[in-house]
Design a protein around this motif. Structure first.
Motif, PDB file in Angstrom:
ATOM      1  N   LEU A   1      -6.274  -1.017   9.322  1.00 13.90           N
ATOM      2  CA  LEU A   1      -6.494  -0.440   8.159  1.00 13.90           C
ATOM      3  C   LEU A   1      -6.544   0.696   8.290  1.00 13.90           C
ATOM      4  N   CYS A   2      -7.392   1.492   9.336  1.00  9.37           N
ATOM      5  CA  CYS A   2      -7.582   2.804   9.420  1.00  9.37           C
ATOM      6  C   CYS A   2      -6.401   3.598   9.753  1.00  9.37           C
ATOM      7  N   GLY A   3      -5.292   3.025  10.485  1.00 12.96           N
ATOM      8  CA  GLY A   3      -3.860   3.634  10.646  1.00 12.96           C
ATOM      9  C   GLY A   3      -3.267   3.768   9.232  1.00 12.96           C
ATOM     10  N   LEU A   4      -3.354   2.771   8.506  1.00 14.50           N
ATOM     11  CA  LEU A   4      -2.669   2.806   7.119  1.00 14.50           C
ATOM     12  C   LEU A   4      -3.566   3.660   6.207  1.00 14.50           C
ATOM     13  N   SER A   5      -4.759   3.938   6.304  1.00 11.09           N
ATOM     14  CA  SER A   5      -5.573   4.901   5.434  1.00 11.09           C
ATOM     15  C   SER A   5      -5.175   6.300   5.682  1.00 11.09           C
ATOM     16  N   LEU A   6      -4.514   6.641   6.776  1.00  9.99           N
ATOM     17  CA  LEU A   6      -4.125   8.123   6.918  1.00  9.99           C
ATOM     18  C   LEU A   6      -2.823   8.411   6.353  1.00  9.99           C
ATOM     19  N   TYR A   7      -2.109   7.215   5.709  1.00 13.79           N
ATOM     20  CA  TYR A   7      -0.860   7.008   5.425  1.00 13.79           C
ATOM     21  C   TYR A   7      -0.813   8.176   3.926  1.00 13.79           C
ATOM     22  N   SER A   8      -1.676   8.117   2.930  1.00 12.59           N
ATOM     23  CA  SER A   8      -1.503   8.712   1.837  1.00 12.59           C
ATOM     24  C   SER A   8      -2.290   9.853   1.491  1.00 12.59           C
ATOM     25  N   ASP A   9      -1.752  10.995   1.083  1.00 16.41           N
ATOM     26  CA  ASP A   9      -2.487  12.186   0.893  1.00 16.41           C
ATOM     27  C   ASP A   9      -3.002  12.370  -0.531  1.00 16.41           C
ATOM     28  N   LYS A  10      -2.070  11.559  -1.234  1.00 19.01           N
ATOM     29  CA  LYS A  10      -2.115  11.572  -2.838  1.00 19.01           C
ATOM     30  C   LYS A  10      -3.291  10.807  -3.144  1.00 19.01           C
ATOM     31  N   VAL A  11      -3.611   9.750  -2.552  1.00 15.12           N
ATOM     32  CA  VAL A  11      -4.745   8.850  -3.102  1.00 15.12           C
ATOM     33  C   VAL A  11      -5.619   8.419  -1.876  1.00 15.12           C
ATOM     34  N   LYS A  12      -6.805   8.121  -2.463  1.00 19.13           N
ATOM     35  CA  LYS A  12      -7.886   7.840  -1.205  1.00 19.13           C
ATOM     36  C   LYS A  12      -7.775   6.458  -0.793  1.00 19.13           C
ATOM     37  N   ILE A  13      -7.643   6.304   0.402  1.00 19.63           N
ATOM     38  CA  ILE A  13      -7.526   4.870   0.738  1.00 19.63           C
ATOM     39  C   ILE A  13      -8.785   4.391   1.319  1.00 19.63           C
ATOM     40  N   ARG A  14      -9.326   3.279   1.051  1.00 20.58           N
ATOM     41  CA  ARG A  14     -10.597   2.661   1.483  1.00 20.58           C
ATOM     42  C   ARG A  14     -10.541   1.617   2.361  1.00 20.58           C
ATOM     43  N   PRO A  15     -10.356   1.502   3.618  1.00 19.04           N
ATOM     44  CA  PRO A  15     -10.427   0.212   4.380  1.00 19.04           C
ATOM     45  C   PRO A  15     -11.632  -0.589   4.202  1.00 19.04           C
TER      46      PRO A  15
ATOM     47  N   VAL B   1       0.973  -1.217   0.152  1.00 16.70           N
ATOM     48  CA  VAL B   1      -0.064  -0.207   0.008  1.00 16.70           C
ATOM     49  C   VAL B   1       0.903   1.299  -0.017  1.00 16.70           C
ATOM     50  N   LYS B   2       1.853   1.163   0.748  1.00 17.29           N
ATOM     51  CA  LYS B   2       2.704   2.342   0.975  1.00 17.29           C
ATOM     52  C   LYS B   2       3.577   2.492  -0.581  1.00 17.29           C
ATOM     53  N   GLN B   3       3.895   1.628  -0.925  1.00 19.47           N
ATOM     54  CA  GLN B   3       4.673   1.620  -2.573  1.00 19.47           C
ATOM     55  C   GLN B   3       3.802   1.928  -3.812  1.00 19.47           C
ATOM     56  N   ILE B   4       2.547   1.533  -3.587  1.00 18.12           N
ATOM     57  CA  ILE B   4       2.022   1.346  -4.903  1.00 18.12           C
ATOM     58  C   ILE B   4       1.963   2.803  -5.777  1.00 18.12           C
ATOM     59  N   THR B   5       1.856   3.718  -5.181  1.00 21.71           N
ATOM     60  CA  THR B   5       1.648   5.083  -5.842  1.00 21.71           C
ATOM     61  C   THR B   5       3.075   5.510  -6.478  1.00 21.71           C
ATOM     62  N   LYS B   6       3.999   4.763  -6.190  1.00 16.47           N
ATOM     63  CA  LYS B   6       5.188   4.932  -6.951  1.00 16.47           C
ATOM     64  C   LYS B   6       5.338   3.979  -8.339  1.00 16.47           C
ATOM     65  N   VAL B   7       4.196   3.139  -8.480  1.00 19.90           N
ATOM     66  CA  VAL B   7       4.074   2.398  -9.732  1.00 19.90           C
ATOM     67  C   VAL B   7       2.894   2.725 -10.294  1.00 19.90           C
ATOM     68  N   TYR B   8       1.723   3.339  -9.935  1.00 17.60           N
ATOM     69  CA  TYR B   8       0.582   3.835 -10.507  1.00 17.60           C
ATOM     70  C   TYR B   8       0.615   5.172  -9.990  1.00 17.60           C
ATOM     71  N   ASP B   9       0.577   6.118 -10.820  1.00 19.87           N
ATOM     72  CA  ASP B   9       0.453   7.689 -10.373  1.00 19.87           C
ATOM     73  C   ASP B   9      -1.094   8.053 -10.577  1.00 19.87           C
ATOM     74  N   ARG B  10      -1.822   7.366 -11.279  1.00 16.46           N
ATOM     75  CA  ARG B  10      -3.113   7.483 -11.644  1.00 16.46           C
ATOM     76  C   ARG B  10      -4.352   6.897 -11.179  1.00 16.46           C
ATOM     77  N   LEU B  11      -3.917   6.566  -9.955  1.00 14.39           N
ATOM     78  CA  LEU B  11      -5.193   5.513  -8.973  1.00 14.39           C
ATOM     79  C   LEU B  11      -5.977   6.766  -8.317  1.00 14.39           C
ATOM     80  N   ASP B  12      -7.462   6.312  -8.295  1.00 11.80           N
ATOM     81  CA  ASP B  12      -8.379   7.251  -7.587  1.00 11.80           C
ATOM     82  C   ASP B  12      -8.361   6.893  -6.278  1.00 11.80           C
ATOM     83  N   GLU B  13      -8.326   5.479  -6.087  1.00 11.30           N
ATOM     84  CA  GLU B  13      -8.428   4.915  -4.688  1.00 11.30           C
ATOM     85  C   GLU B  13      -7.656   3.537  -4.643  1.00 11.30           C
TER      86      GLU B  13
END
Ligand code: NAP
Length: 255
Positions: free
Chosen positions: A41-55, A18-30
């Motif tokens: 899961l909620c702890g991880l959902s605060l991780y990215s401000d680039k993309v919405k993380i849905r637990p 989850v932490k590394q995926i936006t390095k591979v795909y920069d056009r993800l919506d969620e």
């Protein structure tokens, strides 16, 4: 809506994906992250401000949860750009001594749920989508004292490679990741009754490195991803030498 789905996202290599995926795909919506422990899961959902993380807190071995998830996908009709099947477990110990429910639970999660989840996601995948399945270096040869786990991961490796071939004409690429021991919470369950042999601990690596290599190999459309010289050597020798030789020495080593 372009999404990635990661199972087993509440810890270890799934969380690292989850932490590394936006390095591979920069056009993800969620990114849809799946595991049973909502608070993790909620702890991880605060991780990215680039993309919405849905637990999505579900047990993927539970048929009711899986049906509800399938309905949710049919409603949302997402475009799944990447599916990471990282949920998995192992228990070290002799088959005739371990609990039946634990042994069957391993097959249910590592094989059955992974297969069902992949099948459920495929209608929402298209050209250039990718699947990353976490197998293990335990898939390379039978492992006494880890028999069901190794067999379940041999299934994941074989299934992934065949699926990669089948889906090539749809432009969907499947990579089986085969790490040796990785420093994660995996061992909290695996070592419930018996410790991992000391020689295996020498090969322990970091989840960050395994995941980085897995994404890199997925982009290169490789069907298998193996991190570290030690595990690549193991893979080589288990291909060229008879497995009976490894099993012979394992037995001798225990006496
Ligand atoms: N660590 C290693 O040495 C190693 C080596 C080779 C391969 N692998 C494989 O790599 C994958 C990731 O392992 P890891 O080391 O990251 O282990 P981990 O830290 O223990 O993570 C396992 C994940 O699976 C989830 N999970 C377990 N049962 C589930 C269920 N019924 N429904 C939904 N999610 C479930 C857990 O979340 P919840 O508990 O919150 O549900 C957790 O997020 C596994 O497939 C493992 O077999 C691990």
């Amino acid at each position: 809506m372009n999404i990635a789905i990661v199972t087993g996202a509440s810890s270890g290599m799934g969380a690292e994906c989850v932490k590394q995926i936006t390095k591979v795909y920069d056009r993800l919506d969620e990114i849809w992250i799946i595991a049973r422990r909502m608070e993790r899961l909620c702890g991880l959902s605060l991780y990215s401000d680039k993309v919405k993380i849905r637990p999505i807190p579900i047990d993927i071995t539970n048929e009711g949860h899986m049906e509800a998830f399938n309905e949710c996908m049919k409603d949302a009709k997402p475009k799944i750009r990447m599916l990471v099947n990282a949920a998995g477990m192992g228990i070290i110990g002799r088959f005739d001594e371990e609990d039946l429910l634990d042994e069957i639970g391993m097959v249910d999660l590592n094989c059955r749920a992974l297969t069902a989840f992949t099948k459920m996601c495929l209608p929402f995948m298209q050209k250039n989508s990718r699947i990353i399945n976490f197998a293990s270096s335990a898939a390379f040869l039978p492992q006494p004292d880890f028999a069901v786990y190794a067999a379940s991961k041999a299934y994941v490796l074989s299934f992934s490679r065949a699926l990669n071939k089948e889906l090539k004409n749809r432009g969907i690429y499947v990579t089986a990741v085969c790490p040796g021991p990785v420093a994660t919470d995996f061992f909290k369950i695996a070592e419930k009754h018996h410790k991992m042999p000391g020689y295996k601990k020498l090969a322990l690596v970091r989840p960050e490195a395994v995941v980085e290599k897995a994404f890199c190999d997925s982009l290169k459309k490789r069907d298998v991803s193996v991190y570290s010289f030690t595990m690549n050597s193991l893979r080589f020798f288990t291909k060229v030498l008879p497995h009976s030789l490894f099993l012979y020495f394992w037995k001798e080593g225990k006496q």
